[in-house]
Design an enzyme around this catalytic site. Structure first.
Site, mmCIF file in Angstrom:
data_model
loop_
_atom_site.group_PDB
_atom_site.id
_atom_site.type_symbol
_atom_site.label_atom_id
_atom_site.label_comp_id
_atom_site.label_asym_id
_atom_site.label_seq_id
_atom_site.Cartn_x
_atom_site.Cartn_y
_atom_site.Cartn_z
ATOM 1 C CG HIS A 144 -53.785 26.341 -25.231
ATOM 2 N ND1 HIS A 144 -53.788 25.877 -26.529
ATOM 3 C CD2 HIS A 144 -52.606 25.933 -24.684
ATOM 4 C CE1 HIS A 144 -52.659 25.235 -26.755
ATOM 5 N NE2 HIS A 144 -51.919 25.246 -25.664
ATOM 6 C CB CYS A 203 -59.733 25.937 -30.469
ATOM 7 S SG CYS A 203 -58.163 25.531 -31.243
#
Length: 230
Positions: A144, A203
């Site tokens: 993440h 991301c």
């Protein structure tokens, strides 16, 4: 005399300033200050092993899978790269611990778990179908951006990434980073010209998450020896 409305206004202003100060302190504490200096210890001992995962809905097991499947064909690859939009799956009773990932310059130390769904809430996840830690081919690990890989964009050529698995210590050296679209799953496949490759995925941009940041590294050391001589 101050009215109740004015008192509440001042209270809200003070609370807002406290929140801003708290966010600044937290960001300052977690910022990878080592990236600002040219010389620092990048050995596995410069970062402690991760703390034990304590969660009533998670059980870590050292049990290795029967064997990770070969790199899938282009037709069978997932429709998009692993990303922060994945929800935590409350139905999974246990996660397989494959090893430990350390990035000394970022002060990162996390468990490597098998899979990239709920696993990313407790560490980083090895993409199923990619090569195992230290194996020939492309080992792909996702994390993440809001947590583990918050400052992954700070990595530069020469930075070390350390993976520990089955009593072995594998040291990789970063050599490039770039961004792709979520559907660009070709980055999960073999890396041309690299026998032992490591691909980190998260991301980007931060909090926007419309693309994927890819960091590539090559294996340069296994337990103090060069890979070709191990």
């Amino acid at each position: 005399m101050l009215t109740i409305r004015k008192i509440l206004s001042w209270v809200l202003i003070v609370l807002g300033l406290c929140l801003i100060l708290d966010a600044f302190v937290v960001k300052t504490y977690h910022y990878p200050w080592r990236t600002l200096f040219g010389s620092y210890d990048q050995s596995e001992f410069s970062v402690q092993d991760p703390a034990s995962i304590v969660a009533k809905d998670v059980v870590l097991t050292q049990t290795e899978p029967e064997g990770l499947p070969a790199i899938p064909s282009a037709a069978s690859l997932p429709a998009s790269l692993p990303g922060d939009e994945k929800a935590i799956s409350p139905s999974q009773p246990a996660y397989v611990q494959l090893g430990i990932l350390k990035i000394p310059v970022l002060n990162v130390s996390e468990y490597v778990l098998e899979g990239t769904e709920g696993q990313l809430h407790y560490g980083v996840g090895q993409v199923v179908g990619s090569k195992g830690i230290g194996q020939k081919g492309n080992c792909v690990i996702a994390g993440h951006r809001a947590t583990t890989f918050r400052y992954l964009n700070k990595l530069v050529s020469g930075n070390r990434i350390i993976l520990k698995a089955e009593g072995n210590v594998y040291t990789y050296s970063v050599y490039e980073s770039f961004t792709v679209l979520p559907e660009d799953t070709w980055v999960l496949g073999e890396v041309r010209g690299e026998t032992y490759a490591l691909t980190l995925i998260t991301c980007t941009p931060y909090l926007v998450n419309s693309q994927r940041l890819i960091v590539r590294a090559r294996l340069i050391d296994i337990n103090g020896m060069k890979p070709e001589g191990y």
